[in-house]
Design a protein around this motif. Structure first.
Motif, PDB file in Angstrom:
ATOM      1  N   GLY A  68     -19.540 100.905  97.318  1.00 26.12           N
ATOM      2  CA  GLY A  68     -19.651  99.553  96.787  1.00 26.12           C
ATOM      3  C   GLY A  68     -20.506  99.426  95.549  1.00 26.12           C
ATOM      4  O   GLY A  68     -21.407 100.223  95.287  1.00 26.12           O
ATOM      5  N   GLU A  69     -20.204  98.377  94.833  1.00 29.06           N
ATOM      6  CA  GLU A  69     -20.914  98.008  93.605  1.00 29.06           C
ATOM      7  C   GLU A  69     -21.545  96.634  93.840  1.00 29.06           C
ATOM      8  O   GLU A  69     -20.903  95.745  94.398  1.00 29.06           O
ATOM      9  N   VAL A  70     -22.789  96.460  93.429  1.00 33.04           N
ATOM     10  CA  VAL A  70     -23.494  95.191  93.582  1.00 33.04           C
ATOM     11  C   VAL A  70     -23.787  94.632  92.199  1.00 33.04           C
ATOM     12  O   VAL A  70     -24.362  95.326  91.365  1.00 33.04           O
ATOM     13  N   LYS A  71     -23.389  93.385  91.974  1.00 31.35           N
ATOM     14  CA  LYS A  71     -23.605  92.740  90.674  1.00 31.35           C
ATOM     15  C   LYS A  71     -23.957  91.270  90.883  1.00 31.35           C
ATOM     16  O   LYS A  71     -23.465  90.639  91.811  1.00 31.35           O
ATOM     17  N   ALA A  72     -24.752  90.725  89.992  1.00 31.94           N
ATOM     18  CA  ALA A  72     -25.011  89.284  90.010  1.00 31.94           C
ATOM     19  C   ALA A  72     -23.756  88.557  89.536  1.00 31.94           C
ATOM     20  O   ALA A  72     -23.344  87.560  90.131  1.00 31.94           O
ATOM     21  N   ARG A  73     -23.148  89.071  88.480  1.00 29.46           N
ATOM     22  CA  ARG A  73     -21.902  88.512  87.939  1.00 29.46           C
ATOM     23  C   ARG A  73     -20.903  89.646  87.806  1.00 29.46           C
ATOM     24  O   ARG A  73     -21.210  90.674  87.228  1.00 29.46           O
ATOM     25  N   ALA A  74     -19.710  89.411  88.337  1.00 28.26           N
ATOM     26  CA  ALA A  74     -18.727  90.487  88.303  1.00 28.26           C
ATOM     27  C   ALA A  74     -17.419  89.993  87.717  1.00 28.26           C
ATOM     28  O   ALA A  74     -16.951  88.901  88.030  1.00 28.26           O
ATOM     29  N   GLY A  75     -16.860  90.843  86.880  1.00 26.61           N
ATOM     30  CA  GLY A  75     -15.549  90.603  86.300  1.00 26.61           C
ATOM     31  C   GLY A  75     -14.713  91.850  86.503  1.00 26.61           C
ATOM     32  O   GLY A  75     -15.097  92.773  87.242  1.00 26.61           O
ATOM     33  N   ILE A  76     -13.602  91.894  85.835  1.00 16.21           N
ATOM     34  CA  ILE A  76     -12.657  93.003  85.998  1.00 16.21           C
ATOM     35  C   ILE A  76     -13.299  94.345  85.612  1.00 16.21           C
ATOM     36  O   ILE A  76     -12.965  95.389  86.179  1.00 16.21           O
ATOM     37  N   SER A  77     -14.262  94.312  84.689  1.00 14.75           N
ATOM     38  CA  SER A  77     -14.931  95.570  84.299  1.00 14.75           C
ATOM     39  C   SER A  77     -15.722  96.158  85.472  1.00 14.75           C
ATOM     40  O   SER A  77     -15.882  97.375  85.564  1.00 14.75           O
ATOM     41  N   THR A  78     -16.201  95.311  86.373  1.00 15.12           N
ATOM     42  CA  THR A  78     -16.915  95.802  87.558  1.00 15.12           C
ATOM     43  C   THR A  78     -15.967  96.597  88.449  1.00 15.12           C
ATOM     44  O   THR A  78     -16.333  97.648  88.975  1.00 15.12           O
ATOM     45  N   LEU A  79     -14.758  96.106  88.590  1.00 11.44           N
ATOM     46  CA  LEU A  79     -13.756  96.824  89.387  1.00 11.44           C
ATOM     47  C   LEU A  79     -13.427  98.169  88.741  1.00 11.44           C
ATOM     48  O   LEU A  79     -13.354  99.198  89.427  1.00 11.44           O
ATOM     49  N   LYS A  80     -13.258  98.177  87.435  1.00 11.42           N
ATOM     50  CA  LYS A  80     -12.959  99.436  86.730  1.00 11.42           C
ATOM     51  C   LYS A  80     -14.100 100.435  86.917  1.00 11.42           C
ATOM     52  O   LYS A  80     -13.877 101.623  87.147  1.00 11.42           O
ATOM     53  N   LYS A  81     -15.329  99.931  86.836  1.00  9.76           N
ATOM     54  CA  LYS A  81     -16.500 100.788  87.021  1.00  9.76           C
ATOM     55  C   LYS A  81     -16.518 101.359  88.440  1.00  9.76           C
ATOM     56  O   LYS A  81     -16.796 102.546  88.635  1.00  9.76           O
ATOM     57  N   LEU A  82     -16.202 100.519  89.434  1.00  7.05           N
ATOM     58  CA  LEU A  82     -16.158 100.979  90.819  1.00  7.05           C
ATOM     59  C   LEU A  82     -15.089 102.053  90.997  1.00  7.05           C
ATOM     60  O   LEU A  82     -15.333 103.086  91.632  1.00  7.05           O
ATOM     61  N   ILE A  92     -17.011  95.217  96.451  1.00  6.18           N
ATOM     62  CA  ILE A  92     -17.809  94.612  95.383  1.00  6.18           C
ATOM     63  C   ILE A  92     -18.536  93.437  95.998  1.00  6.18           C
ATOM     64  O   ILE A  92     -17.924  92.535  96.582  1.00  6.18           O
ATOM     65  N   TYR A  93     -19.842  93.457  95.889  1.00  8.60           N
ATOM     66  CA  TYR A  93     -20.699  92.382  96.381  1.00  8.60           C
ATOM     67  C   TYR A  93     -21.298  91.720  95.144  1.00  8.60           C
ATOM     68  O   TYR A  93     -22.065  92.343  94.416  1.00  8.60           O
ATOM     69  N   ALA A  94     -20.905  90.473  94.885  1.00  7.41           N
ATOM     70  CA  ALA A  94     -21.362  89.799  93.666  1.00  7.41           C
ATOM     71  C   ALA A  94     -21.552  88.314  93.931  1.00  7.41           C
ATOM     72  O   ALA A  94     -20.768  87.693  94.655  1.00  7.41           O
ATOM     73  N   MET A  95     -22.571  87.751  93.330  1.00 11.94           N
ATOM     74  CA  MET A  95     -22.842  86.319  93.508  1.00 11.94           C
ATOM     75  C   MET A  95     -21.796  85.462  92.804  1.00 11.94           C
ATOM     76  O   MET A  95     -21.378  84.444  93.322  1.00 11.94           O
ATOM     77  N   THR A  96     -21.382  85.864  91.628  1.00 14.80           N
ATOM     78  CA  THR A  96     -20.399  85.114  90.853  1.00 14.80           C
ATOM     79  C   THR A  96     -19.273  86.062  90.469  1.00 14.80           C
ATOM     80  O   THR A  96     -19.535  87.159  89.983  1.00 14.80           O
ATOM     81  N   VAL A  97     -18.040  85.619  90.691  1.00 11.06           N
ATOM     82  CA  VAL A  97     -16.894  86.465  90.370  1.00 11.06           C
ATOM     83  C   VAL A  97     -15.865  85.668  89.568  1.00 11.06           C
ATOM     84  O   VAL A  97     -15.797  84.449  89.677  1.00 11.06           O
ATOM     85  N   GLU A 106      -9.807  86.380  87.938  1.00 10.02           N
ATOM     86  CA  GLU A 106      -9.049  87.599  87.654  1.00 10.02           C
ATOM     87  C   GLU A 106      -9.510  88.739  88.560  1.00 10.02           C
ATOM     88  O   GLU A 106      -8.688  89.485  89.105  1.00 10.02           O
ATOM     89  N   LEU A 107     -10.819  88.859  88.759  1.00 12.96           N
ATOM     90  CA  LEU A 107     -11.341  89.907  89.634  1.00 12.96           C
ATOM     91  C   LEU A 107     -10.879  89.672  91.070  1.00 12.96           C
ATOM     92  O   LEU A 107     -10.419  90.607  91.735  1.00 12.96           O
ATOM     93  N   ALA A 108     -10.993  88.440  91.554  1.00 11.64           N
ATOM     94  CA  ALA A 108     -10.582  88.136  92.930  1.00 11.64           C
ATOM     95  C   ALA A 108      -9.106  88.464  93.133  1.00 11.64           C
ATOM     96  O   ALA A 108      -8.727  89.098  94.130  1.00 11.64           O
ATOM     97  N   ASP A 109      -8.268  88.064  92.186  1.00  4.08           N
ATOM     98  CA  ASP A 109      -6.827  88.334  92.293  1.00  4.08           C
ATOM     99  C   ASP A 109      -6.537  89.834  92.283  1.00  4.08           C
ATOM    100  O   ASP A 109      -5.754  90.331  93.095  1.00  4.08           O
TER     101      ASP A 109
END
Length: 175
Positions: A107-121, A144-149, A152-155
């Motif tokens: 898993g990846e932990v982020k305060a704010r996550a977008g599609i780049s977080t998924l790519k990084k994971l 992915i555990y993130a406060m704000t998503v 596009e990331l959710a989909d």
């Protein structure tokens, strides 16, 4: 000769005034430098405090994510799993990692996550497969555990089977 002596005296006087102005300027610059150095040192101390605070917040946010995921896994799979931060120095850092049965949680932990977080994971999962033997054949549970998503990331996480949560709301299902 008297004119020459007078001219020499005037030149000495002008030189003395110039030297005094120069000395005054040097003293003013020294005072300004000391003031600047004090301000810089104060800013450096404040910056260090901010960095320590941010590091503590990051650690507690990651710990919150780990505890939440341990609870969710216990609830869904009825298994106690120990999740932790996994590192291979200078090569790989994974915020959340754990193995149980035939599963590996990554898993990846982020305060704010977008599609780049998924790519990084996804990149980290590929690196993990290359570096960590003994996980081949196991099912990887990407998280992915993130406060704000972003939507596009959710989909995209929904399509790819990545568990996306903020601890209060699950944006996708844990598979």
């Amino acid at each position: 000769m008297e004119k020459i002596d007078k001219a020499i005296e005037e030149m000495k006087e002008e030189s003395k005034k110039r030297d005094e102005k120069f000395e005054a300027t040097i003293e003013r610059i020294d005072r300004e430098n000391k003031k600047r150095d004090k301000i810089i040192n104060k800013l450096l101390k404040q910056n260090q405090q901010i960095l320590r605070t941010l590091e503590n917040l990051t650690e507690s946010f990651e710990q919150e994510a780990i505890e939440h995921l341990e609870y969710v896994i216990k609830s869904k799979f009825n298994v106690d799993v120990e999740l932790y931060r996994f590192e291979i120095p200078h090569k790989l850092e994974i915020d959340i990692y754990g193995e149980f049965g035939n599963y590996v949680v990554v898993g990846e932990v982020k305060a704010r996550a977008g599609i780049s977080t998924l790519k990084k994971l996804e990149e980290k999962i590929e690196k993990l497969k290359a570096y960590k033997f003994g996980i081949e054949g196991k099912k990887i549970i990407p998280v992915i555990y993130a406060m704000t998503v972003t939507k596009e990331l959710a989909d995209t996480c929904r399509q790819k089977g990545v568990y996306l949560t903020n601890g209060y709301k699950d944006y996708t299902l844990l598979a």
